[in-house]
Design an enzyme around this catalytic site. Structure first.
Site, PDB file in Angstrom:
ATOM      1  N   HIS A 178     -15.191  26.736 -18.771  1.00 25.01           N
ATOM      2  CA  HIS A 178     -14.050  26.295 -19.576  1.00 25.01           C
ATOM      3  C   HIS A 178     -13.503  24.969 -19.084  1.00 25.01           C
ATOM      4  CE1 HIS A 178     -14.107  30.554 -20.880  1.00 25.01           C
ATOM      5  NE2 HIS A 178     -13.987  29.925 -22.024  1.00 25.01           N
TER       6      HIS A 178
ATOM      7  N   GLU B 295     -20.226  38.164 -28.484  1.00 29.12           N
ATOM      8  CA  GLU B 295     -20.493  37.473 -27.216  1.00 29.12           C
ATOM      9  C   GLU B 295     -20.833  38.439 -26.088  1.00 29.12           C
ATOM     10  OE1 GLU B 295     -17.207  34.823 -26.440  1.00 29.12           O
ATOM     11  OE2 GLU B 295     -15.724  36.280 -27.035  1.00 29.12           O
TER      12      GLU B 295
ATOM     13  N   ASP C 202     -20.738  33.048 -23.737  1.00 34.59           N
ATOM     14  CA  ASP C 202     -20.653  34.342 -23.059  1.00 34.59           C
ATOM     15  C   ASP C 202     -21.873  35.204 -23.340  1.00 34.59           C
ATOM     16  OD1 ASP C 202     -18.290  34.523 -21.462  1.00 34.59           O
ATOM     17  OD2 ASP C 202     -17.158  34.245 -23.297  1.00 34.59           O
TER      18      ASP C 202
ATOM     19  N   CYS D  90     -20.317  29.493 -32.583  1.00 37.49           N
ATOM     20  CA  CYS D  90     -19.249  28.613 -32.087  1.00 37.49           C
ATOM     21  C   CYS D  90     -19.355  28.345 -30.592  1.00 37.49           C
ATOM     22  CB  CYS D  90     -17.868  29.160 -32.439  1.00 37.49           C
ATOM     23  SG  CYS D  90     -17.466  30.666 -31.559  1.00 37.49           S
TER      24      CYS D  90
HETATM   25  C1  PEP Z   1     -18.322  31.563 -26.221  1.00 34.51           C
HETATM   26  O1  PEP Z   1     -18.293  32.420 -25.339  1.00 34.51           O
HETATM   27  O2  PEP Z   1     -19.378  31.084 -26.676  1.00 34.51           O
HETATM   28  C2  PEP Z   1     -17.067  31.033 -26.768  1.00 34.51           C
HETATM   29  C3  PEP Z   1     -17.068  30.218 -27.797  1.00 34.51           C
HETATM   30  O3  PEP Z   1     -15.915  31.388 -26.134  1.00 34.51           O
HETATM   31  P1  PEP Z   1     -15.435  30.718 -24.760  1.00 34.51           P
HETATM   32  O4  PEP Z   1     -16.358  29.551 -24.440  1.00 34.51           O
HETATM   33  O5  PEP Z   1     -14.031  30.289 -24.925  1.00 34.51           O
HETATM   34  O6  PEP Z   1     -15.598  31.843 -23.785  1.00 34.51           O
HETATM   35 MG    MG Z   2     -16.422  33.404 -24.933  1.00 41.68          MG
END
Ligand code: PEP
Ligand code: MG
Length: 587
Positions: A195, A439, A463, A510
């Site tokens: 993140h 995920e 994830d 996403c």
């Molecule tokens: C993911 O896990 O792909 C996602 C979009 O959520 P984050 O990256 O915020 O965990």
């Molecule tokens: Mg995620």
């Protein structure tokens, strides 16, 4: 001059003085002192060393009295280390015009570096060398604390924007960075889908992660170059390198955006199939970046960033204001997919700290698990979402769903909140589309069951990859395992797309995978018709889509699915993209 390589996560070049954040956030504001201040620097240095030595003596006496001489001697060794560096540090102040802080840091870090080399080269001596290195790091902290007082905000009173260097940064650290104070950052740990890395891209701050150990080679105030495009950091560059990078930086800034012309062109394949491109945002103000880059809306709003670094949890009104701000940027017809809170794991709200003390937070009370445990937190957000939905095309999406029961609980809570709003006569929208992220492998495996419960799926590949391959997305040591096109991941995606088709709902992507041009032909070939990516990536993806035909993409996907390893798939996709876009550099 030291050159190190890591993973490039946010492009651009930045040059500036280093702020080295260790675990205690100590930083050194100035590296050199004016010649007429050298005597007073030397006096400060000795005062600080005396102060720390006196503290160590007191500790030694206390420990000797309580536990015996053997324990007291631990502190005696540290006292000796202080005396050993006294001369050396003083001479660096006098000859190199270092400040007292910088001299202490430089001298001790050089010692630590040598001890670490010993630890690597001489196995028999490794334990002792590491112990002494860790003692010296402790001494450095104590002397710096004596010189600087208690560590304060490392970004307060900076004379100019800095380059932040750290072992690791939490998203809550990065969330507070602004290009006005932080030019770039580089970390020893971390992977491209962490993140912290995602946020660097969002904030437009060049960044390199996963560099491996380098903090012992650098002190606060050293000049550092971060090349977030190539994944390189250069510590203490020589004059020629500095000139070269300054020129490169100026050239990058002046270069016209080669994708600018694509912004207003439709994201349609060469054989006429539209692929919807949306942007991922962490902060409300990024919605404008999405439109600037030609996104058709927001496909993932990571709302947990509303919680980071706040003294108190955001109120319903604060949620509502943030969502309305995004909707007002997007206008009434562009979609906004609000992902409900994904707090926990590496993202903690300061108002609550780590809500529970967990040994494995990525497998713990994260995301909807936390929301279903703290329903007041969840209700506040859901109320704000339903109220904001009146103002545009808002959709709601639940993260980290791992069972259908969890999803049903989320929906039940949403219904309860709907009734509360109705009873209270507060305006809201009832028919808000509800989706779930996929995920967690368990969710992918029961996608046919989940599909009956929702209006859309969004594959969170960041994830999904880490949980499928049991490879921490933030850990550079397992980066070789963390591969979005590993056959295991691809089989899960195939199953999810099939389940979505069977239920006549859409499956979108996403995760960061959707922003990587390399993967676009594969995803389109697997049947994905909507991608949501970091706004900066949208033009590149559009370029691939416009060059592609669906028939060809399907052939690419079929071949990729026949391969045994992630590496083979990656190589195959690379070759394919080279052929598709011969004029582009594909690495
Ligand atoms: C993911 O896990 O792909 C996602 C979009 O959520 P984050 O990256 O915020 O965990
Ligand atoms: Mg995620």
């Amino acid at each position: 001059m030291e050159i190190r390589h890591g993973t490039a996560v946010s492009p651009g070049i930045a040059i500036g003085p280093a702020v080295v954040l260790d675990t205690e956030g100590v930083h050194i504001p100035h590296r050199t002192a004016p010649p007429d201040q050298l005597d007073s620097e030397v006096a400060r240095l000795h005062r600080a060393l005396d102060e720390v030595a006196a503290g160590l003596r007191a500790d030694r006496d206390r420990m000797t009295a309580r536990f015996g001489r053997e324990f007291g001697n631990i502190f005696a060794a540290q006292e000796q280390a202080i005396e050993a560096i006294r001369k050396h540090t003083e001479s660096r102040v006098r000859t190199d015009r270092y400040t007292a802080e910088y001299a202490v840091s430089r001298v001790l870090r050089d010692y630590v570096k040598r001890l670490e080399d010993v630890a690597v080269l001489q196995q028999g001596a490794a334990v002792e060398a590491r112990r002494r290195a860790s003692d010296l790091i402790g001494i450095e902290r104590q002397v710096l604390a004596a010189l600087l007082g208690n560590p304060t905000d490392p970004f307060a009173n900076l004379p100019e924007p800095v380059v932040v260097l750290a072992n690791d940064l939490m998203p809550s650290d990065t969330a507070d960075f602004s290009p006005r104070t932080v030019r770039a950052f580089a970390t020893e740990s971390g992977g491209p889908t962490s993140h912290t890395a995602i946020l660097a891209g969002a904030l437009d701050i060049p960044a390199v992660v996963g560099v491996g150990r380098f903090l012992t080679d650098v002190s606060g105030g050293d000049t550092v170059i971060v090349d977030g495009t190539e994944g390189v950091i250069i510590i203490d560059p020589d004059e020629a390198t500095l000139v070269r990078y300054e020129a490169k930086r100026a050239e990058l800034l002046a270069r016209p955006d080669r994708y600018e012309a694509l912004r207003d062109k439709p994201a349609v394949t060469d054989d006429g199939v539209p692929i919807r491109l949306l942007g991922n945002i962490e902060l409300a103000q990024e919605a404008a970046h999405c439109l600037d880059r030609g996104a058709e809306g927001v496909g993932l709003y990571r709302t947990e960033f509303l919680y980071l670094n706040k003294a108190a949890h955001p109120t319903e009104e604060e949620h509502y204001a943030a969502y309305c701000a995004v909707l007002s940027t997007l206008g009434p017809n562009r979609p906004l997919v609000i992902r409900t809170l994904d707090l926990g794991a590496d993202k903690f709200a300061s108002a609550s700290g780590a809500l529970v003390n967990e040994k494995n937070p990525f497998l713990g009370l994260r995301s909807v698990r936390l929301c279903l445990d703290r329903t007041e937190l969840f209700r506040t957000q859901l109320r704000a979402i339903l109220r904001a939905a009146v103002h545009g095309d808002l959709r709601i999406m639940f993260p980290m769903i791992s069972t259908v029961t969890e999803l049903r609980h989320c929906k039940a809570l949403l219904r309860a909140v709907t009734e509360d709003l109705e009873d209270a006569g507060i305006p809201f929208k009832r028919a808000v589309p509800v989706g779930t992220m996929i995920e967690v492998p368990s969710a992918a495996l029961i996608a046919d069951v989940l599909a009956r419960e929702v209006n859309f799926f969004s594959l969170g590949t960041n994830d999904l990859v880490q949980y499928t391959l049991a490879a921490d997305r933030n850990n550079e040591h397992v980066a070789n395992l963390y591969n979005p096109v590993d056959p295991a991941v691809l089989r899960l995606i195939v199953g999810v797309v099939r389940a979505a088709k069977g239920a006549n709902i859409e499956a979108n992507v996403c995760g960061e995978m959707s922003g990587e041009p390399l993967y676009v032909p594969l995803l389109v070939g697997l049947g994905i018709r909507q991608l949501s990516a970091t706004p900066r990536k949208i033009p590149e993806i559009k370029r691939v889509i416009r060059a592609l035909t669906v028939a060809e993409a399907e052939r690419v996907a079929a071949h990729a699915l026949s391969l045994d390893t992630g590496r083979q798939v990656t190589n195959y996709l690379r070759d394919y993209l080279r052929k598709l876009l011969p004029s582009e550099a594909v690495d």
